[in-house]
Design an enzyme around this catalytic site. Structure first.
Site, short mmCIF file in Angstrom:
data_model
loop_
_atom_site.label_atom_id
_atom_site.label_comp_id
_atom_site.label_asym_id
_atom_site.label_seq_id
_atom_site.Cartn_x
_atom_site.Cartn_y
_atom_site.Cartn_z
N ASP A 16 1.80 21.88 -56.09
CA ASP A 16 0.41 22.29 -56.33
C ASP A 16 0.27 23.02 -57.68
O ASP A 16 -0.27 24.14 -57.74
CB ASP A 16 -0.08 23.20 -55.20
CG ASP A 16 0.27 22.66 -53.83
OD1 ASP A 16 0.13 21.44 -53.62
OD2 ASP A 16 0.71 23.46 -52.96
N GLU A 181 -9.38 18.75 -50.96
CA GLU A 181 -8.85 20.11 -51.03
C GLU A 181 -8.50 20.44 -52.47
O GLU A 181 -8.84 19.69 -53.39
CB GLU A 181 -7.61 20.23 -50.13
CG GLU A 181 -6.52 19.23 -50.45
CD GLU A 181 -5.39 19.23 -49.43
OE1 GLU A 181 -5.39 20.07 -48.52
OE2 GLU A 181 -4.49 18.37 -49.55
#
Length: 503
Positions: A16, A181
């Site tokens: 991420d 997301e």
């Protein structure tokens, strides 16, 4: 000859990623989950070569994190520079959204504080607009909140100490963008942009949202897919614009046992105002990942991620992380090398649950490790060795007994019910021998071959081989440890160095 780079630019687990440019410097943060110190900060001058320079989170706030909590901890941070200060926002998915800041990114970061206690609010990203107002966007973890595929926006105080309204859902990806997301909010040419992954980690894609105002309406376009490449699920990262006008996009690829590795893609703003990432896919607006590309027009600044370690001053380097909040008793002071104390812990029978495992990423597809050990045991059942950690785990360990030490190979796994299964295989009696070199060799697909060498003897590879497995949201890790029983006095294992060689 033109200079080229090859993806992935980081073949190690930095999940991420978010990246910013500040002057001539680039700063990257990544998820660290339950590993500590957490939230690594990486630095680069050329976008290609990176090095770990700090950790933003030294400890996690709940006593729960004094024991390993796989899959919990720091999720999907965002880094920004505002008002002469660096800011990092991240979520603890069971607690809420946290913030830390620093005037000097290489110095001490502020003690993280909870901006909003809200289980299941994840992937926060701050945004300071041109008019001085501040905003926070985030996504949801269905497992904690019962909500998914939606992005929520709040107005935030400019000092990032509180949220100023009740928030509103500004986009619902349920009809066409499942598992939406990881939003990152930007502004370009007076328009607002959200870069957000969709479709899930292993097979997802990168979506971009566009609006004239933060209230919307938001248009969406999918801009990066796997296409004809071998790079599955290319998404979730950061857009970077250079002073020379070049644009780039960082994203990860879930590579199973190796974790979420990092790719760099060229980004172009098209005549219709939308970005295209990677290379054009079949004449559409969608892109696919490039394997090789011209380097950014920046002075090359070669460096490499830390792997080997001489344990200067008896301390582990920045590449190392513990399985839980670190405790001072895990290290014994010594003049040379790293002295790991044979301390006891709860769940002492299971390597998987040991908080004092000291671990680092798999750094490549194929590599080897050697680490010399000095065994300074005080009691029976004290032990130390070399470990590979994941939901399948293994250790080559020296364990003390009544007739001296014995070298054993352990391997096991944790199943979907959380039940542990493990086997221990005796390898060789060390008796009173206090010196041994342990090592491993990793081949494609994470196949591990452990080995050892006694003083004056040849290298011995042990059987069976071990197939490493990813952990909970992380790739496999390798490292070292020591443990023992409850006692007033503990022995230790000295690791004089840890040498990693790429193959």
């Amino acid at each position: 000859m033109p200079l080229l780079y090859q993806n992935p630019i980081i073949h190690a687990d930095f999940a991420d990623p978010d990246v910013i440019r500040q002057g001539d410097d680039f700063w990257m943060v990544a998820s660290s989950f339950h590993l500590l110190p957490g939230l690594p900060l990486l630095h680069s001058r050329d976008l290609i070569h990176w090095r770990i320079v700090n950790h933003i989170v030294k400890r996690l706030p709940s006593p729960e994190y004094d024991a390993p909590q796989p899959g919990k901890g720091v999720w999907a941070p965002a880094i920004r520079f505002h008002n002469s200060r660096y800011w990092v926002f991240y979520s603890l998915p069971d607690e809420g959204i946290y913030v830390s800041h620093a005037d000097d990114s290489l110095g001490e970061w502020s003690e993280p504080y909870c901006l909003k206690a809200a289980p299941g609010w994840i992937d926060p990203c701050p945004f300071w607009d041109d008019d001085g107002r501040a905003w926070l966007i985030h996504a949801f973890a269905f497992s904690r909140s019962g909500v998914k595929n939606k992005l929520q926006l709040f107005e935030m105080s400019p000092d990032a100490t509180r949220l100023l309204d009740d928030g509103r859902i500004i986009f619902d990806g349920t009809p066409s963008l499942p598992t939406l997301e990881g939003p990152k909010l930007y502004k370009r040419n007076g328009e607002y942009w959200i870069f957000a992954p969709a479709g899930g980690v292993k097979r997802g894609w990168q979506t971009v949202l566009r609006a004239a105002t933060l209230e919307g309406p938001w248009e969406s376009r999918d801009v990066l897919h796997q296409g004809n490449s071998a790079v599955n699920g290319p998404h979730q990262g950061a857009w970077i614009e250079l002073e020379n006008g070049e644009n780039w996009f960082f994203h990860f690829q879930d590579k199973g046992v190796y974790g979420r590795i990092i790719h760099l893609q060229p980004l172009r703003w098209m005549s219709d105002g939308w970005p295209q990432i990677g290379e054009c896919l079949d004449g559409t607006h969608k892109g696919q990942p490039v394997g090789v590309h011209l380097v950014p027009q920046l002075p090359l600044s070669p460096c490499s991620l830390q792997t080997s370690d001489d344990f200067a001053n008896g301390q582990p380097g920045l590449q190392w992380q513990w399985q839980a909040n670190p405790q001072k008793e895990w290290l014994t002071e010594g003049e040379k090398g790293l002295h790991l104390t044979c301390t006891a812990s709860e769940n002492n029978h299971a390597i998987y649950h040991l908080p004092q495992l000291l671990l680092q990423n798999f750094p490549a597809e194929r590599f080897s490790v050697r680490t010399p050990l000095s065994l300074e045991f005080c009691h029976d059942m004290e032990e130390g060795g070399l470990v590979v950690y994941g939901q399948r785990f293994a250790a080559l360990r020296a364990v003390n007994g009544k007739t001296g030490a014995q070298l054993c190979l352990d391997h096991g796994w944790i199943d979907d019910k959380g039940e542990l299964n493990s086997t221990s295989i005796p390898i060789v009696d060390l008796f009173d021998e206090k010196q041994v070199v342990l090592g491993l060799r990793v081949d494609y697909d994470g196949i591990v071959h452990f080995g050892y060498q006694l003083p004056g003897a040849e290298w011995n590879e042990v059987a069976p081989q071990f197939s490493a497995g990813a952990g909970k949201w992380i790739g496999a890790r390798m490292g070292i440890y020591a443990r023992g029983q409850n006692s007033d006095r503990h022995g230790y294992v000295r690791f004089s160095r840890f040498t990693v060689a790429m193959r």
